[in-house]
Write a protein that holds these residues in place. Structure first.
Motif, short mmCIF file in Angstrom:
data_model
loop_
_atom_site.label_atom_id
_atom_site.label_comp_id
_atom_site.label_asym_id
_atom_site.label_seq_id
_atom_site.Cartn_x
_atom_site.Cartn_y
_atom_site.Cartn_z
N TYR A 129 40.88 41.81 35.92
CA TYR A 129 39.53 41.26 36.02
C TYR A 129 39.40 40.49 37.34
CZ TYR A 129 39.54 42.19 30.98
OH TYR A 129 39.63 42.80 29.75
N PRO A 130 39.20 41.19 38.46
CA PRO A 130 39.17 40.52 39.78
C PRO A 130 38.10 39.45 39.90
CG PRO A 130 39.32 42.91 40.01
CD PRO A 130 39.04 42.64 38.58
N ASP A 131 36.99 39.59 39.15
CA ASP A 131 35.91 38.62 39.29
C ASP A 131 36.26 37.25 38.72
OD1 ASP A 131 35.94 39.72 36.75
OD2 ASP A 131 33.79 39.47 36.43
N LEU A 132 37.42 37.13 38.06
CA LEU A 132 37.84 35.83 37.53
C LEU A 132 38.63 35.01 38.55
CD1 LEU A 132 39.01 36.71 33.89
CD2 LEU A 132 36.81 35.77 34.63
N ALA A 162 19.67 37.31 43.24
CA ALA A 162 19.27 38.63 43.72
C ALA A 162 19.65 38.82 45.18
CB ALA A 162 17.76 38.81 43.53
N ASP A 163 19.52 37.77 45.97
CA ASP A 163 19.85 37.86 47.40
C ASP A 163 21.32 38.17 47.63
OD1 ASP A 163 17.24 37.31 48.03
OD2 ASP A 163 17.57 35.18 48.49
N VAL A 164 22.20 37.64 46.77
CA VAL A 164 23.64 37.80 47.00
C VAL A 164 24.24 38.92 46.15
CG1 VAL A 164 23.87 35.36 47.58
CG2 VAL A 164 24.31 36.10 45.24
N LYS A 165 23.40 39.58 45.35
CA LYS A 165 23.93 40.57 44.40
C LYS A 165 24.72 41.67 45.10
CE LYS A 165 22.58 43.52 40.52
NZ LYS A 165 23.54 42.87 39.59
N SER A 185 31.06 39.44 43.43
CA SER A 185 31.18 40.52 42.44
C SER A 185 29.82 41.04 41.98
CB SER A 185 31.97 40.03 41.23
OG SER A 185 31.21 39.08 40.51
N GLY A 186 28.76 40.30 42.29
CA GLY A 186 27.44 40.68 41.80
C GLY A 186 27.14 40.14 40.42
N THR A 187 28.11 39.47 39.81
CA THR A 187 27.94 38.91 38.46
C THR A 187 27.50 37.46 38.56
OG1 THR A 187 29.72 40.33 37.67
CG2 THR A 187 29.06 38.51 36.25
N SER A 188 26.45 37.11 37.84
CA SER A 188 25.96 35.72 37.88
C SER A 188 25.53 35.27 36.49
CB SER A 188 24.78 35.60 38.85
OG SER A 188 23.69 36.41 38.42
N THR A 189 25.57 33.96 36.28
CA THR A 189 25.17 33.37 35.00
C THR A 189 24.32 32.14 35.27
OG1 THR A 189 27.27 34.07 34.03
CG2 THR A 189 25.98 32.45 32.80
N LEU A 231 28.27 32.11 40.30
CA LEU A 231 28.48 33.39 40.97
C LEU A 231 29.97 33.68 41.02
CD1 LEU A 231 26.09 32.65 43.98
CD2 LEU A 231 25.55 34.04 41.97
N GLN A 232 30.39 34.80 40.49
CA GLN A 232 31.81 35.15 40.47
C GLN A 232 32.24 35.71 41.82
OE1 GLN A 232 32.07 33.49 37.04
NE2 GLN A 232 33.89 34.40 37.97
N VAL A 233 33.47 35.33 42.23
CA VAL A 233 34.02 35.75 43.52
C VAL A 233 35.33 36.50 43.26
CG1 VAL A 233 34.82 35.00 45.79
CG2 VAL A 233 33.03 33.71 44.61
N PRO A 234 35.39 37.81 43.57
CA PRO A 234 36.61 38.58 43.27
C PRO A 234 37.70 38.40 44.33
CG PRO A 234 34.96 40.02 44.23
CD PRO A 234 34.32 38.67 44.13
#
Length: 734
Positions: A425-428, A455-458, A464-468, A482-485
């Motif tokens: 799970y690289p985004d962790l 949306a700008d950083v997706k 990773s494009g994953t956000s919460t 914002l997750q950083v892989p």
């Protein structure tokens, strides 16, 4: 003979058993009171630094703070072939059911499969503050082990900040035990070589250990004013053994000299009193120098450095007290026992036991080193200074970073699982958190701006494009995660943080009127801490220079010697830091020192090195210059006084340095990279300071300065005038 050290020594020597018992009572009281009040551990709030810390504070206000999180990773058992996803789902359900029943658990997330279909993850959020997770993680680890036992066809393992922190603490404890096993015997052997007596060798070691025990108890009390960041005991062990043995050596050296000079004509009490009149003052000055130098760490405005300063100050002052109270009592008691044994031998008609002659002058090696210094001081000074500057040159390429989680030793089981988790799970690996505080009525506007940012950083390849997006119950605090892989130290993580702070936030949520924003998260924490240290470094170095100058001028009434002390300390510290950079920022020494290079130096190391080295180098400076000044005050010409003072102090300085190097070098064997760097740099610094600075640079410089060494004080000049014979009257002219 009326100053405080002498009065204390006089009382202790006259009442040795009261002094010894009083010291033991003091040690027991310190430990007892410390244990009864307990340690006030630093909280998550105490560690907040910079913008990242401000963001954490805002998030906590809305109940959105980071919490202790554990991940249970389910993968194929090595050597079993294909991953059985059905069995993995069953194991994940078992994990979730077991964890959900634990009182330590806040929430259990739904199982998540990775994209490759090779792993299933169950994320468990624990109750309580982030730092407290390691205290309560054992039940979770037990349940994970139970699931592994129930599903032997899979590999079920757990990692996360709590389990990693627990593993790091365990490794640190094991390492410290190992350093004690190394340092204590080597220290005892060194002292045996110095004194050729088991009793005399044990005295410094026992006093150092009792000083450490007292300081540990006092540090527990002090933690209620300066919270303990978990490093106080490490510092007390590191500094306590070094200064405790040092101060005792200084005192013992002088006591043996005075005893040899007296030739049995003085009582043991009188000999101890004479030693206190000279070395007692040097010990007090040295201890104050170390304590005041360590106190400059409070200027770092950091809970870790406050803990370091508190531990160093307490153990140093306690070591000074022990050398002025119980040490004279022990020496007087041992002297009286030796005297009684001699009287009994004489009563039986036996010849006095032959005593080993005590040599006051320099040894052969010291004399050999000092000869070229005395003959060619300018050449010696030039060569050594150029060499030290060459060693210091790599400091220009110094790169400071916070030693992140990924730098921990892989001998920790949780770190091995951490690597496998990040591979699946690289985004962790890390994340950014954009935190916003605004009035509740602006919550929709804030949420819209944060969605725009997401949306700008997706499509940013660094993310990773994953956000919460989460919002507090009162609608005042919002946070976008914002997750950083990529690991926090990577260029991708670092540059993405800069762009989010400098571009994305100002262009989106930064435009919301009245909104306060901050970017925190793993990457921000990693970045802001070294920046904070770099900002504080000039202030602390300036304070250190001022302290060194003031202490030297106060001790020797000489502005020139104060400036000399500053220059020598800077040379020693810069050369030590340069060697540290050469070794740890590159890979060529990895096999020799047993580490994996991060291409950087821990952000805490330079500050710690400068402060502790400045304090410890004052030990040698005060002791050596005190001997030189003593000779000068007897009317000895400055040139001869320098050679005589260096020669007479070289043995004890060398012995003390050997003990210090042993203690510090044992810390270089630790698994934790930052502790390894600290131990290595201090060992190198002491070697340079004791053998290059004090044996070559200091005498060369003082020989060249001559009488200017003592400016503006006139005491040496008056002493020399008084020592000169009065002119003989002219014979009458017949």
């Amino acid at each position: 003979m009326k100053n405080l050290p002498v009065r204390m020594a006089r009382w202790s020597a006259a009442h040795p058993w009261r002094g010894i018992v009083g010291w033991l009572v003091f040690v027991v009281l310190c430990l007892g009171i410390g244990i009864s009040v307990g340690t006030n551990a630093a909280t998550t709030e105490d560690f907040r630094i910079g913008e990242a810390g401000r963001g954490e504070e805002i998030a906590a206000e809305g109940g959105l703070q980071q919490r202790p999180v554990e991940h249970v990773l389910i993968t194929a058992k090595p050597g079993t072939g294909k991953f059985d996803i059905t069995a993995a789902d069953a194991a994940a359900a078992d994990v979730a059911a077991r964890m959900d029943r634990l009182p330590e658990v806040r929430t259990v997330a739904d199982p998540v499969r990775n994209e490759a279909g090779t792993a299933v993850r169950v994320t468990v959020t624990m109750k309580g503050p982030e730092l407290d997770g390691k205290k309560h993680v054992d039940p979770l680890l037990e349940q994970t082990a139970a699931v592994q036992k129930a599903h032997p066809g899979l590999r079920v393992e757990e990692t996360g900040s709590p389990s990693i922190s627990k593993g790091v603490d365990g490794l640190r404890s094991d390492d410290l035990s190992r350093t004690e096993v190394i340092a204590l015997p080597v220290t005892l052997i060194t002292l045996l070589l110095v004194f050729s007596s088991v009793a005399m060798a044990l005295v410094p070691l026992l006093l150092a250990l009792s000083s450490i025990a007292s300081a540990v108890g006092l540090s527990m009390v002090a933690s209620h004013v300066f919270p303990d960041a978990g490093v106080g005991t490490n510092v007390i062990l590191l500094i306590g053994l070094a200064v405790g043995v040092d101060y005792t050596l200084f005192y013992l050296k002088r006591e043996r000299e005075e005893r040899a000079r007296a030739g049995g004509k003085l009582s043991p009490q009188a000999v101890v009193e004479l030693a206190a009149a000279t070395s007692g003052r040097a010990v007090v000055l040295s201890g104050l120098a170390v304590a005041i130098s360590s106190a400059t760490l409070y200027l770092a405005d950091d809970v870790i450095f406050s803990s370091i300063a508190t531990g160093a100050i307490l153990v140093t002052l306690v070591a000074v007290v022990s050398s002025l109270t119980v040490l004279p009592a022990l020496l007087a008691s041992m002297g009286m026992r030796a005297q009684r044994r001699a009287e009994r031998r004489a009563a039986r008609g036996l010849a006095p036991k032959k005593q080993k002659a005590h040599k006051n002058g320099p040894g052969r090696l010291t004399a050999a080193v000092l000869r070229p210094v005395a003959k060619h001081p300018a050449a010696t000074l030039t060569v050594t200074v150029v060499a030290l500057l060459a060693l210091a040159a790599p400091v220009l390429g110094l790169k400071l970073t916070d030693m992140g989680r990924e730098t921990h030793s892989r001998s920790i089981v949780a770190m091995q699982v951490y690597d496998r988790l990040n591979a699946a799970y690289p985004d962790l690996k890390s994340m950014h958190q954009v935190v916003v505080r605004a009035d509740a009525e602006r919550s929709p506007e804030v949420s819209a701006a944060l969605r725009e940012l997401a949306a700008d950083v997706k499509n940013d390849p660094r993310l990773s494009g994953t956000s919460t997006l989460t919002t507090s119950q009162d609608k005042r605090i919002s946070m976008l995660q914002l997750q950083v892989p990529h690991y926090v130290s990577s260029d991708e993580a670092q540059t993405s943080l800069k762009d989010i702070r400098n571009t994305y936030v100002p262009e989106t949520v930064g435009k919301v009127a009245g909104a306060e924003t901050a970017v925190t998260g793993d990457v921000a924490r990693y970045t802001d801490y070294p920046t904070h240290q770099e900002q504080k470094l000039p202030l602390i170095i300036g304070a250190l220079l001022l302290v060194t100058f003031a202490m030297t001028v106060w001790a020797f009434r000489s502005v020139v010697l104060g400036l000399v002390g500053i220059v020598l300390n800077l040379l020693s510290a810069a050369a030590s830091l340069g060697i540290l950079v050469m070794v740890f920022q590159h890979t060529w020494a990895e096999g020799v020192v047993d580490f994996t290079s991060t291409g950087s130096i821990g952000s805490r190391v330079p500050l710690f090195l400068f402060v502790i080295l400045f304090g410890l180098s004052m030990d040698y400076q005060v002791f050596v210059i005190s001997r030189i000044r003593e000779a000068a005050l007897r009317g000895v010409p400055t040139r001869k006084a320098v050679i005589e003072g260096i020669g007479s102090s070289a043995g004890v300085v060398t012995s003390a340095a050997a003990v210090m190097v042993t203690v510090f070098a044992s810390f270089a064997a630790l698994h934790l990279i930052e502790m390894k760097q600290i131990g290595f740099s201090l060992a190198v610094a002491v070697l340079l300071d004791a053998f290059i600075i004090r044996m070559l640079v200091l005498p060369s410089l003082m020989l060249l300065l001559g009488e200017a060494n003592w400016w503006p004080s006139r005491s040496v000049r008056r002493a020399r005038t008084a020592a000169e014979p009065a002119p003989r009257p002219l014979a009458p002219v017949s």
